[in-house]
Write an enzyme that holds these catalytic residues in place. Sequence first.
Site, short mmCIF file in Angstrom:
data_model
loop_
_atom_site.label_atom_id
_atom_site.label_comp_id
_atom_site.label_asym_id
_atom_site.label_seq_id
_atom_site.Cartn_x
_atom_site.Cartn_y
_atom_site.Cartn_z
N SER A 7 -9.53 -9.75 0.25
CA SER A 7 -8.58 -9.80 0.67
C SER A 7 -7.97 -10.30 2.65
O SER A 7 -8.95 -8.62 3.36
CB SER A 7 -7.90 -7.50 0.07
OG SER A 7 -6.72 -7.73 1.91
N HIS A 32 -6.71 -12.96 -1.43
CA HIS A 32 -5.81 -11.21 -2.08
C HIS A 32 -4.95 -11.19 -0.59
O HIS A 32 -5.66 -11.79 0.32
CB HIS A 32 -6.16 -10.17 -2.30
CG HIS A 32 -5.50 -8.93 -2.57
ND1 HIS A 32 -5.21 -8.84 -3.83
CD2 HIS A 32 -4.92 -7.70 -1.34
CE1 HIS A 32 -4.70 -7.71 -3.51
NE2 HIS A 32 -4.14 -7.34 -2.50
N ASP A 34 -1.73 -9.50 1.06
CA ASP A 34 -1.26 -8.54 0.72
C ASP A 34 0.05 -8.45 1.96
O ASP A 34 0.58 -8.48 2.96
CB ASP A 34 -2.12 -7.17 1.76
CG ASP A 34 -2.73 -6.39 0.95
OD1 ASP A 34 -2.99 -5.98 -0.29
OD2 ASP A 34 -4.40 -6.63 1.21
N MET A 36 3.57 -6.50 3.40
CA MET A 36 4.66 -5.11 3.56
C MET A 36 5.20 -5.74 4.38
O MET A 36 5.12 -6.16 5.75
CB MET A 36 3.28 -4.32 4.40
CG MET A 36 1.75 -4.44 3.31
SD MET A 36 0.38 -3.40 4.54
CE MET A 36 -0.91 -3.50 4.23
N HIS A 65 -0.09 -9.47 -3.32
CA HIS A 65 0.49 -8.39 -3.81
C HIS A 65 1.12 -7.81 -2.86
O HIS A 65 1.03 -7.06 -1.59
CB HIS A 65 -1.19 -7.51 -3.44
CG HIS A 65 -0.69 -5.87 -3.39
ND1 HIS A 65 -1.98 -4.57 -3.10
CD2 HIS A 65 -0.18 -5.08 -3.68
CE1 HIS A 65 -0.93 -3.89 -3.12
NE2 HIS A 65 -0.30 -4.12 -4.28
N MET A 67 4.01 -5.39 -1.59
CA MET A 67 4.32 -4.22 -1.30
C MET A 67 5.52 -4.00 -0.54
O MET A 67 5.26 -3.62 0.43
CB MET A 67 3.23 -3.10 -0.20
CG MET A 67 1.96 -3.31 -1.30
SD MET A 67 0.44 -3.07 -0.27
CE MET A 67 -0.05 -4.44 0.20
N MET A 136 -4.06 0.67 -7.55
CA MET A 136 -4.49 1.31 -6.76
C MET A 136 -5.71 2.08 -6.31
O MET A 136 -5.38 2.94 -7.47
CB MET A 136 -2.91 1.89 -6.05
CG MET A 136 -2.34 -0.04 -5.18
SD MET A 136 -2.87 -1.01 -4.92
CE MET A 136 -3.68 -0.26 -3.14
N ASP A 174 -7.92 -2.48 -5.90
CA ASP A 174 -7.64 -2.17 -5.22
C ASP A 174 -8.03 -1.07 -4.04
O ASP A 174 -7.25 -0.24 -3.86
CB ASP A 174 -6.02 -3.38 -4.73
CG ASP A 174 -5.81 -3.99 -3.31
OD1 ASP A 174 -6.98 -3.53 -2.28
OD2 ASP A 174 -4.62 -4.08 -3.33
C1 DX5 Z 1 -3.98 -2.28 0.81
C2 DX5 Z 1 -3.89 -3.50 0.10
C3 DX5 Z 1 -6.07 -3.69 0.22
C4 DX5 Z 1 -5.95 -3.51 1.61
C5 DX5 Z 1 -8.10 -3.16 0.95
O1 DX5 Z 1 -2.77 -1.37 0.99
O2 DX5 Z 1 -3.28 -3.72 -0.11
O3 DX5 Z 1 -5.39 -5.40 -0.21
O4 DX5 Z 1 -6.36 -4.78 2.32
O5 DX5 Z 1 -8.68 -2.95 1.83
P1 DX5 Z 1 -10.09 -2.66 2.23
O6 DX5 Z 1 -10.76 -3.55 0.34
O7 DX5 Z 1 -10.44 -2.74 3.49
O8 DX5 Z 1 -10.08 -0.92 1.54
ZN ZN Z 2 -3.98 -4.96 -1.78
#
Ligand code: DX5
Ligand code: ZN
Length: 217
Positions: A7, A32, A34, A36, A65, A67, A136, A174
């Site tokens: 990620s 990956h 993310d 947000m 991903h 969010m 998650m 994740d």
């Molecule tokens: C959290 C994200 C993850 C995050 C994971 O909301 O969806 O993908 O990057 O990070 P680690 O592996 O540090 O928990």
């Molecule tokens: Zn994620």
Amino acid sequence: MNILSPSILAADFKKLGQQITDVDQAGAQYLHIDVMDGMFVPSISFGMPVIESIRSATDMVFDVHLMIMDPIRYVEEFANIGSDIITFHQEAADDPQAVIDKIHSLGKKAGIAIKPKTPVSVLLPYLDKVEMILVMTVEPGFGGQKLIPETIDKVREVRSMLCDRNLTTDIQVDGGINDANVMTVVGAGANVIVAGSAVFKGDAKGNASKFLKIMGN
Ligand code: DX5
Ligand code: ZN
């Protein structure tokens, strides 16, 4: 074969291109990404321009991903900038099936995600409709959190729901995954492993190689 999806939320953005090359060379299959929106989760990460710009850095599968609230609004744009798998949250969509259909109509793979407190039963209508289910293992929103142990039972439940239906759908985990707990989640039935901090903090290439080795790749 298990898949590693580092990620980039945990990457050093000063040298993002190099960090992507590092995990690519280590053999990680997915990247990956993310996204947000500050609404579905408290924080804001990055969006289209970043994804578009790193697309030419690697042939890795872009595992996006989302969010974000009401994800259907942005599916087309994320598809057009080079996402390969688009995962959205069940909790964020009024009509998850419509989101899945839209992702598929654009020729992309669809994933559906659930937060730690969302029961696995909400996934029942979609088990045979998606390519990937994301369970998650932390509350979405931030990297660097500790895995919530109860979520491992949810992975086990989802795998058994799939097996009962003769489905081999991917299960992604994740949040809070590291080299010490990765085999626990794999044992529970996960086969697509996201790791942010545990890969990008320190030697990204070395960390990714170590993960892949532990996972039996
Ligand atoms: C959290 C994200 C993850 C995050 C994971 O909301 O969806 O993908 O990057 O990070 P680690 O592996 O540090 O928990
Ligand atoms: Zn994620």
